[in-house]
Design a protein around this motif. Structure first.
Motif, PDB file in Angstrom:
ATOM      1  N   UNK A 259       0.741  -1.272  -0.121  1.00 58.24           N
ATOM      2  CA  UNK A 259       0.025   0.081   0.171  1.00 58.24           C
ATOM      3  C   UNK A 259       0.844   1.277   0.041  1.00 58.24           C
ATOM      4  N   UNK A 260       1.852   1.321   0.763  1.00 54.67           N
ATOM      5  CA  UNK A 260       2.951   2.327   0.881  1.00 54.67           C
ATOM      6  C   UNK A 260       3.472   2.788  -0.541  1.00 54.67           C
ATOM      7  N   UNK A 261       3.912   1.677  -1.023  1.00 50.05           N
ATOM      8  CA  UNK A 261       4.464   1.780  -2.606  1.00 50.05           C
ATOM      9  C   UNK A 261       3.461   2.332  -3.449  1.00 50.05           C
ATOM     10  N   UNK A 262       2.402   1.816  -3.564  1.00 44.59           N
ATOM     11  CA  UNK A 262       1.193   2.204  -4.388  1.00 44.59           C
ATOM     12  C   UNK A 262       1.100   3.680  -4.175  1.00 44.59           C
ATOM     13  N   UNK A 263       1.015   4.200  -2.960  1.00 38.34           N
ATOM     14  CA  UNK A 263       0.819   5.672  -2.622  1.00 38.34           C
ATOM     15  C   UNK A 263       1.738   6.483  -2.934  1.00 38.34           C
ATOM     16  N   UNK A 264       2.909   6.182  -2.836  1.00 34.76           N
ATOM     17  CA  UNK A 264       4.270   6.855  -2.841  1.00 34.76           C
ATOM     18  C   UNK A 264       5.198   6.377  -3.888  1.00 34.76           C
ATOM     19  N   UNK A 265       4.881   5.792  -4.737  1.00 32.75           N
ATOM     20  CA  UNK A 265       5.890   5.329  -5.754  1.00 32.75           C
ATOM     21  C   UNK A 265       6.777   6.444  -6.388  1.00 32.75           C
ATOM     22  N   UNK A 266       6.124   7.742  -6.683  1.00 36.69           N
ATOM     23  CA  UNK A 266       7.026   8.666  -7.203  1.00 36.69           C
ATOM     24  C   UNK A 266       7.944   9.333  -6.333  1.00 36.69           C
ATOM     25  N   UNK A 267       8.094   8.870  -5.070  1.00 33.01           N
ATOM     26  CA  UNK A 267       9.206   9.407  -4.171  1.00 33.01           C
ATOM     27  C   UNK A 267      10.065   8.536  -3.943  1.00 33.01           C
ATOM     28  N   UNK A 268      11.262   9.142  -3.453  1.00 35.72           N
ATOM     29  CA  UNK A 268      12.364   8.023  -3.311  1.00 35.72           C
ATOM     30  C   UNK A 268      12.024   7.019  -2.095  1.00 35.72           C
TER      31      UNK A 268
END
Length: 119
Positions: A21-30
């Protein structure tokens, strides 16, 4: 979320679903393995091992695949430049996006866009 068909969703530790879920929401961040481990209070080696068991791939590969999938959508449905798409999807540069895109898709992002437009 899990890709690996040998592990059922009921077998996923909660923190693995949280990482998806974190990756899905923050994929555009480092995003780093250390950061995820700290965020969910897990040893990074344990996280890496469990993530691979569930996802069938490494955390880093999963992040790159997620970014590529978002880039593909932007290539199909927007007029944004490759550089803008790289920024929006978390790649550090257009050349970084092109390298990873070509490695996974077998074509450059521009070729992909043109192929999609001709369908």
């Amino acid at each position: 979320f899990c890709i690996n068909q040998t592990v059922t969703e009921a077998e996923y530790p909660t923190y693995i679903n949280n990482v998806f879920a974190y990756i899905a929401k923050h994929y555009y961040e480092k995003i780093t393995l250390d950061q995820l481990a700290d965020l969910y209070f897990i040893n990074k080696f344990h996280l890496a091992r469990e993530f691979k068991r569930c996802a069938g791939t490494t955390v880093n590969e999963y992040i790159i695949t997620t970014r590529i999938n978002h880039a593909k959508s932007l290539l199909r449905y927007s007029e944004k430049s490759i550089g803008e798409i790289a920024d929006l999807t978390g790649f550090c540069s257009a050349s970084h996006l092109i390298k990873h895109f070509h490695k996974r898709e077998g074509v450059t992002p521009l070729f992909y866009r043109n192929q999609w437009a001709n369908k």
